[in-house]
Enzyme design. Structure first.
Site, short mmCIF file in Angstrom:
data_model
loop_
_atom_site.label_atom_id
_atom_site.label_comp_id
_atom_site.label_asym_id
_atom_site.label_seq_id
_atom_site.Cartn_x
_atom_site.Cartn_y
_atom_site.Cartn_z
N LYS A 115 0.86 -1.18 0.00
CA LYS A 115 0.00 0.00 0.00
C LYS A 115 0.90 1.23 0.00
O LYS A 115 1.97 1.22 0.61
CB LYS A 115 -0.91 0.01 1.24
CG LYS A 115 -1.90 -1.13 1.28
CD LYS A 115 -2.81 -1.02 2.49
CE LYS A 115 -3.69 0.23 2.41
NZ LYS A 115 -4.62 0.32 3.56
N ASP A 142 5.45 -2.44 10.82
CA ASP A 142 4.04 -2.10 10.58
C ASP A 142 3.28 -1.96 11.90
O ASP A 142 2.44 -1.06 12.05
CB ASP A 142 3.37 -3.14 9.68
CG ASP A 142 3.53 -4.57 10.16
OD1 ASP A 142 4.31 -4.83 11.11
OD2 ASP A 142 2.85 -5.46 9.59
N ARG A 143 3.57 -2.82 12.87
CA ARG A 143 2.93 -2.69 14.19
C ARG A 143 3.30 -1.36 14.83
O ARG A 143 2.45 -0.68 15.41
CB ARG A 143 3.36 -3.84 15.10
CG ARG A 143 2.77 -5.18 14.75
CD ARG A 143 3.40 -6.30 15.57
NE ARG A 143 3.02 -6.23 16.99
CZ ARG A 143 3.56 -7.00 17.92
NH1 ARG A 143 4.52 -7.87 17.59
NH2 ARG A 143 3.16 -6.90 19.18
N ASP A 198 -4.25 -5.45 13.99
CA ASP A 198 -3.91 -5.42 12.57
C ASP A 198 -4.17 -6.82 12.01
O ASP A 198 -3.49 -7.79 12.36
CB ASP A 198 -2.44 -5.04 12.40
CG ASP A 198 -2.08 -4.73 10.95
OD1 ASP A 198 -2.81 -5.17 10.04
OD2 ASP A 198 -1.07 -4.04 10.72
N THR A 223 -1.80 -11.04 7.12
CA THR A 223 -1.37 -12.43 7.03
C THR A 223 -1.31 -13.05 8.43
O THR A 223 -1.71 -14.18 8.65
CB THR A 223 -0.01 -12.52 6.33
OG1 THR A 223 -0.10 -11.89 5.05
CG2 THR A 223 0.42 -13.96 6.15
N THR A 281 -18.17 -28.55 3.90
CA THR A 281 -16.84 -28.41 4.50
C THR A 281 -16.22 -27.05 4.20
O THR A 281 -15.61 -26.44 5.08
CB THR A 281 -15.92 -29.54 4.01
OG1 THR A 281 -16.50 -30.80 4.36
CG2 THR A 281 -14.55 -29.43 4.65
#
Length: 247
Positions: free
Chosen positions: A13, A103-104, A123, A126, A178
């Site tokens: 981004k 990023d954190r 956040d 992934t 499933t």
């Protein structure tokens, strides 16, 4: 103008910013694309920025490709966000501050500056990260758990008879196939973990933090979350902007 870049494990981004004001934003995915071609398509027509600043959690190869492209296009060297002991009014709780993801760190800074009070930053990418910052800007610590896509991948690859589930659909509580059971179950698992961790953090510290969500999977989880929350898709980029002005 600065170019701010958030290089995650799945996507990139970016924003062109005058101070804290974004004038243009965009994103592109890692998978199946040539990084140089993607950067050229995204940024090739931009005027040369005064500065390029990035938060990168996707590894050294991505950082090297960014540096090479920016040097070639604009004769600049990008600056990279590194978690420090203290920056922009926030104090890092980690024993080794540099272990905290860039990023954190950026997301915590942006959330605390927006609220100026106790805040829990979730956040949802992934991986899912959860961090608590108190009213004084002291990071109290956090948690990391698998994101919903990672959970589904684990089920699809580590069990003999369960499929890999792709795409989006409406989650259901009483699944009758499933794929739906895996899709919905992983959403409920992530949402339940977030709720429990945030509640336990509040109980342990005596704080009543506001809950702020960001990340690509956040909007998938919000229908399952019971606590009140706000959502900011650009939280990491806003933190990078704050750090760009603080350094």
């Amino acid at each position: 103008m600065n170019l701010l870049v958030d290089i995650g494990n799945t996507s990139v981004k970016w924003a062109c910013a005058n101070g804290l004001q974004f004038v243009q934003t965009g994103r592109f995915e890692h998978a199946g694309g040539d990084p140089d071609a993607q950067m050229e398509q995204a940024w090739g027509a931009l005027p040369a920025p005064g500065r390029v600043m990035a938060a990168n959690v996707a590894g050294g190869v991505r950082a090297t490709r960014l540096c090479a492209w920016v040097e070639r296009a604009w004769q600049l060297q990008p600056a990279f966000v590194r978690a420090a002991r203290q920056a922009a009014g926030i104090t890092n709780a980690y024993t080794e501050p540099a272990q905290l993801g860039a990023d954190r760190w950026a997301a915590m800074i942006a959330a605390w500056h927006a609220i100026r009070g106790a805040v829990c930053v979730v956040d949802c990418g992934t991986a899912i990260t959860i961090d608590l910052i108190d009213t004084a800007g002291q990071h109290r610590g956090g948690q990391i758990l698998p994101g919903v896509t990672m959970m589904r991948h684990a089920l699809g690859t580590r069990t003999a008879q369960l499929p890999r589930v792709h795409g989006q659909r409406e989650p259901v509580l009483l699944a009758r196939d499933t794929d739906a059971a895996i899709y919905s179950g992983t959403l409920y698992a992530a949402a339940a973990a977030i709720e429990r961790i945030v509640a336990d953090m509040a109980t342990a510290t005596g704080l009543r933090p506001e809950l702020v969500l960001t990340g690509g999977a956040a909007t998938l989880l919000t229908p399952q979350l019971l606590p009140a929350f706000s959502y900011d898709a650009d939280l990491v980029l806003k933190g990078i902007a704050l750090l760009a002005g603080d350094t």
